[in-house]
Each structure stands twice: as structure tokens, then as C-alpha cells.
Scaffold this active site. Structure first.
Site: not given
Ligand SMILES: *Cc1c(COP(=O)(O)O)cnc(C)c1O
Length: 436
Positions: A145, A233, A261
């Protein structure tokens, strides 16, 4: 039975004025049943819901909270920053300090641009990669994701390579036509049309699935051979897996990183960064446009700096050690519970993968092979057992994430006692899973 009437009432009101009653779909409890608890406050490892019930919290804002809720250093940093004004539309020292803090901890990351979410970070990193290479195609892995931008909303589908099938209504086929989705843990074939490969170096949005030996190294080599940029990511893994994130953990250095995060200390922040010569394509230096009214927000940078300043390599090692024993104990009692139940024929087993302080929980058909990618995660989720376990745990005061594709986040505030109690509670909860 705990009182839930206030949360129920709030959810009714919420559903009238907020679609589905929530501002992010997984919070709705759709996949686990029932209605969500509304949080009134949090402190350390716990939250208290609107009815006054205390819940030991393994959601921790899906990983945004590393120190636990309302940590005094974060509260004080935010309070002090708020007193000086909440946003100016001009650069601040806080932004420089957060960028310096990130670059100092992540080897090879020379520059950082701050945004307001992980979604923006991934979306912008892709744009930079396309601008830098002059290529259009991107490769992502099924089950990974990267936020909800159009071009990245593909590939929760099958593990078979697909080209251009959107995952969401409202995303035109053209938006994902250049997105190639391939199975996790398999090194894809790349060519001169591919701008970048984006990957969660430890997959944590299909449960927890670590990279197999050689996967990340193989991606690096394949990218180098085709002039493709590699994007890690690290919105979850960054500053959680360890002080240097997944690139330090794996020894593989990407060209671009995405963060989010943890670096916001619970406020809305994302960041993307990488080599200076790559980031030079960004406006105002270069032709790739990217911007944000609240980017580098003073409250968010203050909170992020407070968190990064409160931890060191030892804190991460200590947390990882605690989670390793916790995971092993959890897996043991859950499998014992399954084995002791029913007529002696156990149809399912539990897997509790642990990577650093990250912990996953899979119920799988007995005798299943190793968990390597999205198909395995889907097979586990469709057993439906996670939802039952989730409810049985919640009834006993332990809050796991309300969906089988999420992982459990243990904060620095979780004590050994909290983790032992969780194992104890799990050993009771498992019997309800079996009873159905
Ligand atoms: C949570 C998440 C996102 C998106 O971040 P948001 O702050 O919710 O937009 C992107 N990549 C990874 C791996 C994530 O866990």
C-alpha cells in the site's frame, strides 16, 4: 459486559454527517463486525473510549505513535509550538531541523521534502522519479500500500502480473495504465520504460510479510541494470524498524525514500527524500512541480523532532527484543488453544511473524506454506478467524487493528506486564475463535 452506548450513539450521529461514519475506511469495523469504539483520550499504551473503557492499544494510529499516546515530550513540544503560531506560509527552523534529523539517520538520504501525509509522499516520489528519468511506467507489488493517490490504487487484486486495473471506482483506467503490478518477493523484469519500482521493504499492509533473502538486493540490481529508480516506501518502517529504518536494516540503499507516520509524532506529516541529484528536479530548482500550504507545519515538525529525539538505537533494540518474546509467546498460546479445542482435529494454525518491533498475525489453513505475498495474505484473511479473534480480544480490553491486513503496533510505552497480559488474554480469546 462493558458499556458501549456512548460509542454507539456517536457512531449513529457520525453516519449522518460523515460517509460510513468514519474518515478512513478501516476504522469502520466493516471487516470485523460491530461498531467502532470512539476514543476520548489516550495515554501511553492505552486509550479510553467514550464510555470510559480502557483498551490496551495495539493500533497506535497504525504506527504513527511510537512513544505511546500523549507522551509528555510530544505534548510539551506541540504546546510550545502552538503558542508561537500554527502555520505561517514561510520557512521555519523546525523544518530544517526535521530534515536534518532524517538525513542524519538515514544513510544516503541527502535531501528531504516535507508533505502532510504518506499518500502525498509516495505520490510525489513517483512524480520525481518520472521527472528524473523521463519515463512513465511504474512497478508496484501486489498487497503493498502506498496511499490512495490514483496511480497507486492498483494491485490489491491477484498476485498475477496485471497491467492497468484500478482497485477503486472513480479511478479512470488511464490513471493506472502505466502502473504494473507484480507479485511481492519475486524480482520483476524491468526495461527502459520503467521509471521506478516502489516497494514496502518489509510489507506491512497485507499483514506482515518480510522480504525473502535476496529480494531487496535483487531489486537494486534489476533497477541498476535498467536505469530505473528504486523507491522504498518506509512510511511504516521508517524510524520504527530501527533508527535507520529498512535501508539500514537490509543494507540495501534505494534512490528515494517515503516517510510518514512516526516522523509526525501523531500529527499529519509525510516526507520524501533521496539523492540530491534526483531531488534537484523539484521546483523551484527543476521542472517537477510539488507544493503544500501546510507542508512543514510547525506543530508537526515540533512533534516529529520530539519523537526522533526521544529514541536511540538502544530503544529500538529493546523494543524489538520485547516484541520478539511477545510474538513467540503469542504464537505458542494461540496454537496450543487451537490444538486443545474441538475434536482434536485442528483445521487452522496461527503464524505470528515478527520483524524488529513489527508483529503480524495470520490464521492459516493447517499445513499452509510460508507467507510470501498477497495471495497468502488473502487466503489467511478469508478464513474469517481474525475477525472473531479481534472481537474476543476487544471484549477483554485489548484493541488490535480492526482488519486482517493490518499489523500490531507495540509502542515504547507498552510494558512487559502489558505484553504478558495480552498473551494471557489471547489464551482465553482463542477459545471463542474456535467455538465460532
Ligand atoms: C500508511 C501508509 C501510507 C499512506 O500514508 P497516509 O498518511 O495514510 O496517507 C503509504 N505507504 C505505507 C507503506 C503506509 O503504511
Amino acid at each position: 459486559m462493558a458499556e458501549h452506548s456512548r460509542s454507539a450513539e456517536l457512531f449513529d450521529r457520525a453516519q449522518r454527517v460523515i460517509p460510513g461514519g468514519v474518515n478512513s475506511p478501516v476504522r469502520s469495523f466493516r471487516s470485523v463486525g460491530g461498531h467502532p469504539y470512539f476514543v476520548a483520550r489516550g495515554e501511553g499504551a492505552s486509550v479510553w473510549d467514550a464510555d470510559g473503557n480502557q483498551l490496551l492499544d495495539f493500533v497506535q494510529s497504525y504506527g504513527a505513535s511510537l512513544l505511546g499516546h500523549a507522551h509528555p515530550v510530544v505534548v510539551e513540544a506541540v504546546r510550545a509550538a502552538a503558542g508561537r503560531g500554527t502555520t505561517y506560509g514561510a520557512p521555519t527552523e523546525g523544518e530544517v531541523m526535521l530534515a536534518e534529523a532524517i538525513c542524519a539517520r538515514v544513510e544516503g538520504c541527502e535531501q528531504i521534502r516535507l508533505v502532510s501525509s504518506g499518500t502525498e509522499a509516495a505520490m510525489s516520489a513517483i512524480r520525481v522519479a518520472r521527472g528524473y528519468t523521463g519515463r512513465s511506467r511504474i512497478v508496484k507489488f501486489a498487497g503493498c500500500y502506498h496511499g490512495h493517490s490514483d496511480g497507486l490504487l492498483a494491485g490489491g487484486g491477484s498476485g498475477v502480473a496485471t497491467l492497468g486495473l484500478p482497485d477503486s471506482a472513480g479511478v479512470p483506467p488511464a490513471a493506472v495504465a502505466e502502473t504494473i503490478v507484480v507479485p511481492y518477493n519475486v524480482i520483476p523484469e524491468l526495461n527502459e520504460q520503467v521509471a521506478c519500482v516502489i516497494v514496502e521493504p518489509v510489507a506491512a499492509n497485507m499483514g506482515l510479510i518480510p522480504p525473502v533473502e535476496g529480494f531487496l538486493e535483487g531489486l537494486r540490481q534489476a533497477c541498476d541494470a535498467s536505469g530505473t529508480l528504486l523507491i522504498f516506501d518506509e512510511v511504516i518502517t521508517g524510524f520504527r524498524l530501527g533508527a535507520g529504518g529498512a535501508s539500514a536494516w537490509s543494507g540495501v540503499r534505494p534512490d528515494l525514500w517515503c516517510f510518514g507516520k512516526v516522523i509526525g509524532g501523531g500529527l499529519p506529516v509525510g516526507a520524501f527524500g533521496g539523492r540530491r541529484d534526483v531531488l534537484e528536479v523539484l521546483a523551484p530548482e527543476g521542472p517537477v512541480y510539488q507544493a503544500g500550504t501546510l507542508s512543514g507545519n510547525p506543530l508537526a515538525t515540533a512533534a516529529g523532532l520530539a519523537v526522533l529525539g526521544a529514541v536511540d538505537a538502544e530503544s529500538y533494540t529493546a523494543l524489538s527484543d520485547r516484541v520478539a518474546s511477545f510474538g513467540a509467546a503469542l504464537e505458542k498460546v494461540l496454537n496450543e488453544g487451537l490444538a486443545r479445542s474441538g475434536d482434536g482435529h485442528v483445521a487452522f494454525e496461527v503464524r505470528v511473524p515478527v520483524v524488529g518491533p513489527l508483529l503480524g498475525l495470520f490464521f492459516v489453513p493447517e499445513g499452509s506454506g510460508p507467507m510470501r505475498g498477497y495471495d497468502d495474505a488473502v487466503r489467511s484473511a478469508t478464513t474469517g478467524l481474525y475477525a472473531r479473534f479481534f472481537r474476543a480480544m476487544l471484549d477483554r480490553g485489548v484493541a488490535l487493528a480492526p482488519g486482517p491486513y493490518e499489523i500490531a503496533f507495540t509502542s515504547m510505552a507498552h510494558t512487559d506486564g502489558d505484553l504478558e497480559r495480552t498473551v494471557d488474554v489471547a489464551s482465553q480469546a482463542i477459545f471463542e475463535v474456535v467455538a465460532g
